[in-house]
Design a protein around this motif. Sequence first.
Motif, PDB file in Angstrom:
ATOM      1  N   ASP A  66      46.980  43.318  43.962  1.00  0.00           N
ATOM      2  CA  ASP A  66      45.591  43.013  44.889  1.00  0.00           C
ATOM      3  C   ASP A  66      44.525  42.461  43.669  1.00  0.00           C
ATOM      4  OD1 ASP A  66      43.625  43.347  46.658  1.00  0.00           O
ATOM      5  OD2 ASP A  66      43.250  45.304  45.988  1.00  0.00           O
ATOM      6  N   ALA A  83      41.745  44.227  50.318  1.00  0.00           N
ATOM      7  CA  ALA A  83      42.951  44.605  51.177  1.00  0.00           C
ATOM      8  C   ALA A  83      43.087  46.364  51.423  1.00  0.00           C
ATOM      9  CB  ALA A  83      44.276  44.141  50.224  1.00  0.00           C
ATOM     10  N   PHE A  91      44.103  36.964  51.493  1.00  0.00           N
ATOM     11  CA  PHE A  91      44.663  38.297  52.113  1.00  0.00           C
ATOM     12  C   PHE A  91      44.525  38.208  53.848  1.00  0.00           C
ATOM     13  CE2 PHE A  91      43.290  42.375  54.049  1.00  0.00           C
ATOM     14  CZ  PHE A  91      44.642  43.170  54.031  1.00  0.00           C
ATOM     15  N   VAL A 107      49.708  45.219  47.291  1.00  0.00           N
ATOM     16  CA  VAL A 107      49.894  44.661  48.675  1.00  0.00           C
ATOM     17  C   VAL A 107      51.266  44.253  49.162  1.00  0.00           C
ATOM     18  CG1 VAL A 107      48.647  43.380  50.572  1.00  0.00           C
ATOM     19  CG2 VAL A 107      47.448  44.067  48.324  1.00  0.00           C
TER      20      VAL A 107
END
Length: 283
Positions: free
Chosen positions: A39, A263, A48, A30
Amino acid sequence: MTIRLVTDSTVDISPETAESLGITMVPLTVFFDEETYQDNVDIDNATFYQKLQASKVLPRTSQPAPALFQETYKRLIQEGATGILSIHLSSQLSGTYQSACTAWESLPEEERTIPFEAIDSKNISAAMFITLKKLSEMNKEGSSLAELKAYAEDRFFRTHLLAVLDTLEFVKRGGRIGGAKALLGNMLSVKPIITLNREGAVVPVEQPRTRTKAFARISQLIKESGPIEEMAIAESNEEVGLQLAEALKTVYTGEIARQTLGAALGTHTGPGTVAVAFVTAKQ
């Protein structure tokens, strides 16, 4: 036999949960501008969403490199795996499945000493996890690699995902939501419902005006699907998860597991998104 289950972080479970189930989870990456996170390793789902709401720049996600999968497969073989089943999010949403396949095929022949199977789940998040959890149970009971693969393919074929977006803003900003771009024709205040089709691509369903109407419509669509084998919710926050769970009680009396939406979908659908994954019963 010691079959090892591998998946990616879009299954949206914690590393602790994965470890307890004997599942090896390979993280996507991410990106928040110049900041890089693995992630569900060094950024959890709650963090997140906090960063997503505060950030002026839309984050990006990237599939794991084949080298990361190779490291994982090699380690599992060294640890005594007698087979590997690698299950990943829809290839219509990410190149992760292809990266996993490339990693195995690129290993020297002398290192590919055990059976290997990879599955494109054509799903994501809770729609992956409800089957991986069952596979973990079957694996601990001694099921063969062929049995695990056959079970997974049958379950994923009967697994569906319906999600409600709180806003169209992130669809518009991200531009990577496939067929759901059709939603942008109406940018008024709506709570769009999206789903994944048989190929695992995102497509629009309807655009109810309120979240209550969206949840009622999802309940109706699930009822029309016939008997349900299992159901789970993936939520960006507890409030929307509770609201959807309450609405679903009218059509499903079983336990509804809940987990945090991660995410991969969150980047492109935004805060306030909630999804339900459900498996239709065999006919």
